[in-house]
Design a protein around this motif. Structure first.
Motif, PDB file in Angstrom:
ATOM      1  N   THR A  75      40.883  33.525  19.577  1.00 15.74           N
ATOM      2  CA  THR A  75      42.235  34.034  18.647  1.00 15.74           C
ATOM      3  C   THR A  75      41.878  34.827  17.631  1.00 15.74           C
ATOM      4  O   THR A  75      40.819  34.667  16.856  1.00 15.74           O
ATOM      5  N   ASP A  76      42.516  35.924  17.241  1.00 21.02           N
ATOM      6  CA  ASP A  76      41.957  36.791  16.139  1.00 21.02           C
ATOM      7  C   ASP A  76      43.310  36.737  14.896  1.00 21.02           C
ATOM      8  O   ASP A  76      43.190  37.269  14.101  1.00 21.02           O
ATOM      9  N   THR A 112      35.669  48.639  16.573  1.00 26.89           N
ATOM     10  CA  THR A 112      35.924  47.314  16.845  1.00 26.89           C
ATOM     11  C   THR A 112      34.621  46.882  17.594  1.00 26.89           C
ATOM     12  O   THR A 112      34.021  47.454  18.384  1.00 26.89           O
ATOM     13  N   SER A 152      39.617  46.319  22.041  1.00 26.98           N
ATOM     14  CA  SER A 152      40.918  46.564  21.431  1.00 26.98           C
ATOM     15  C   SER A 152      41.744  47.754  22.183  1.00 26.98           C
ATOM     16  O   SER A 152      41.095  48.304  22.779  1.00 26.98           O
ATOM     17  N   THR A 174      36.579  41.709  24.125  1.00 26.56           N
ATOM     18  CA  THR A 174      37.641  41.652  23.337  1.00 26.56           C
ATOM     19  C   THR A 174      38.002  43.259  22.909  1.00 26.56           C
ATOM     20  O   THR A 174      37.924  43.571  21.743  1.00 26.56           O
ATOM     21  N   SER A 222      37.994  41.409   9.526  1.00 29.09           N
ATOM     22  CA  SER A 222      38.790  40.283  10.649  1.00 29.09           C
ATOM     23  C   SER A 222      38.137  38.858  10.878  1.00 29.09           C
ATOM     24  O   SER A 222      37.016  38.652  10.993  1.00 29.09           O
ATOM     25  N   THR A 223      39.045  37.949  10.999  1.00 31.17           N
ATOM     26  CA  THR A 223      38.761  36.585  11.333  1.00 31.17           C
ATOM     27  C   THR A 223      38.963  36.306  12.840  1.00 31.17           C
ATOM     28  O   THR A 223      40.019  36.488  13.428  1.00 31.17           O
ATOM     29  N   LEU A 224      37.892  35.486  13.461  1.00 30.46           N
ATOM     30  CA  LEU A 224      37.907  35.373  14.917  1.00 30.46           C
ATOM     31  C   LEU A 224      37.592  34.033  15.075  1.00 30.46           C
ATOM     32  O   LEU A 224      36.738  33.426  14.368  1.00 30.46           O
ATOM     33  N   LEU A 246      42.988  41.465  21.859  1.00 34.73           N
ATOM     34  CA  LEU A 246      42.363  41.189  20.512  1.00 34.73           C
ATOM     35  C   LEU A 246      41.866  42.216  19.765  1.00 34.73           C
ATOM     36  O   LEU A 246      41.547  43.348  20.368  1.00 34.73           O
ATOM     37  N   THR A 247      41.652  42.058  18.386  1.00 33.37           N
ATOM     38  CA  THR A 247      41.037  43.080  17.718  1.00 33.37           C
ATOM     39  C   THR A 247      40.002  42.471  16.579  1.00 33.37           C
ATOM     40  O   THR A 247      40.218  41.721  15.847  1.00 33.37           O
ATOM     41  N   ILE A 248      38.819  42.842  16.880  1.00 36.85           N
ATOM     42  CA  ILE A 248      37.705  42.547  15.855  1.00 36.85           C
ATOM     43  C   ILE A 248      37.116  43.653  15.145  1.00 36.85           C
ATOM     44  O   ILE A 248      36.327  44.311  15.526  1.00 36.85           O
TER      45      ILE A 248
END
Length: 260
Positions: A110-111, A83, A197, A195, A227-229, A221-223
């Motif tokens: 926001t994720d 991540t 995770s 961010t 994934s969309t942020l 949060l998880t990127i």
């Protein structure tokens, strides 16, 4: 030759006496009161018009300009995390923008599952206390270490869930400091957003320039790839600035360009 004769009606007489004087004074007083009301009203309207005009000009001229967003992965003995655990936002001011106090900026991240509302690390008003470990004598990078790994911010929990840090890149007029983060025309800064995770919590290194003594703290949060942020930066006055991106495949890269 006949002499000229002037005829005057005997029933025409001028108004005399105290009654006429009272009527005259009353008319003057009414006129004076009316004039005073008009002057006061025009003054109030002028003041409101000037205030509204100033606020309107500030609303359309105070804009933060997002130059780029870079994501950095943490790592430990097992290798790179899956991540992105730190965001670096390069930010400047649009042409004609008023000065912006980053103490008053709110960044919403926001994720799609979790949302964090972040304020500047030195802001002690929003969450009652400033970020634990924040020091105005430190560099932005030193405060970022506290952002990533210090989880003792009063009852609020992890620093990364509530704060962001900033490091100046260009500041010709020396208006920016950690204790007074004022951006003026021509300034360029890097805003750091944690961010981290749940899977990365416990790592100690982020990129090549940040090493923490304590473990990294989960921000919720998880990127991950695909994934969309969404990021929304809202200043005290002026238009908000937003960015939304979908993370690409990471490969073996530690730093990933996420936006634009």
């Amino acid at each position: 030759m006949k002499a000229n004769r002037y005829l005057m009606k005997k029933d025409e007489r001028a108004q005399v006496g105290i009654g006429t004087l009272i009527i005259f004074i009353a008319m003057v007083l009414v006129a004076a009161v009316a004039a005073a009301v008009l002057i006061q009203t025009s003054g109030v309207l002028q003041e409101r018009a000037q205030s509204t005009g100033k606020q309107a000009a500030q609303e359309v001229s105070s804009n933060m300009m997002l130059k780029s967003i870079e994501g950095v992965r943490s790592n430990d003995t097992d290798g790179l995390a899956d991540t992105v655990d730190l965001l670096k936002l390069k930010v400047a001011l649009n042409i004609g923008s008023s000065d912006i106090d980053l103490n008053q900026v709110v960044i919403t991240v926001t994720d799609g599952t979790n949302t964090n509302d972040l304020v500047y690390a030195g802001n002690d008003k929003t969450y009652v206390t400033a970020m634990t470990g924040f020091d105005s004598d430190n560099t932005g990078l030193q405060n970022t270490v506290q952002l990533l790994s210090n989880n003792t911010t009063a009852a609020n929990g992890d620093n990364g869930k509530y704060f962001f840090t900033v490091e100046k890149i260009r500041d010709e007029d020396e208006s920016f400091s950690q204790g007074s983060p004022i951006m003026t025309q021509g300034d360029l800064v890097t805003i750091y957003i944690s961010t981290v995770s749940a899977d990365s919590a416990g790592n100690k290194n982020v990129g090549s320039d940040i090493t923490t003594t304590n473990d990294l703290d989960d921000t919720g949060l998880t990127i991950e790839p695909r994934s969309t942020l969404s990021i929304l930066m809202t200043p005290e006055a002026g238009s908000p600035t937003s960015a939304e991106f979908t993370a690409p495949s990471f490969g073996v890269d530690t730093s990933i360009g996420l936006w634009p």
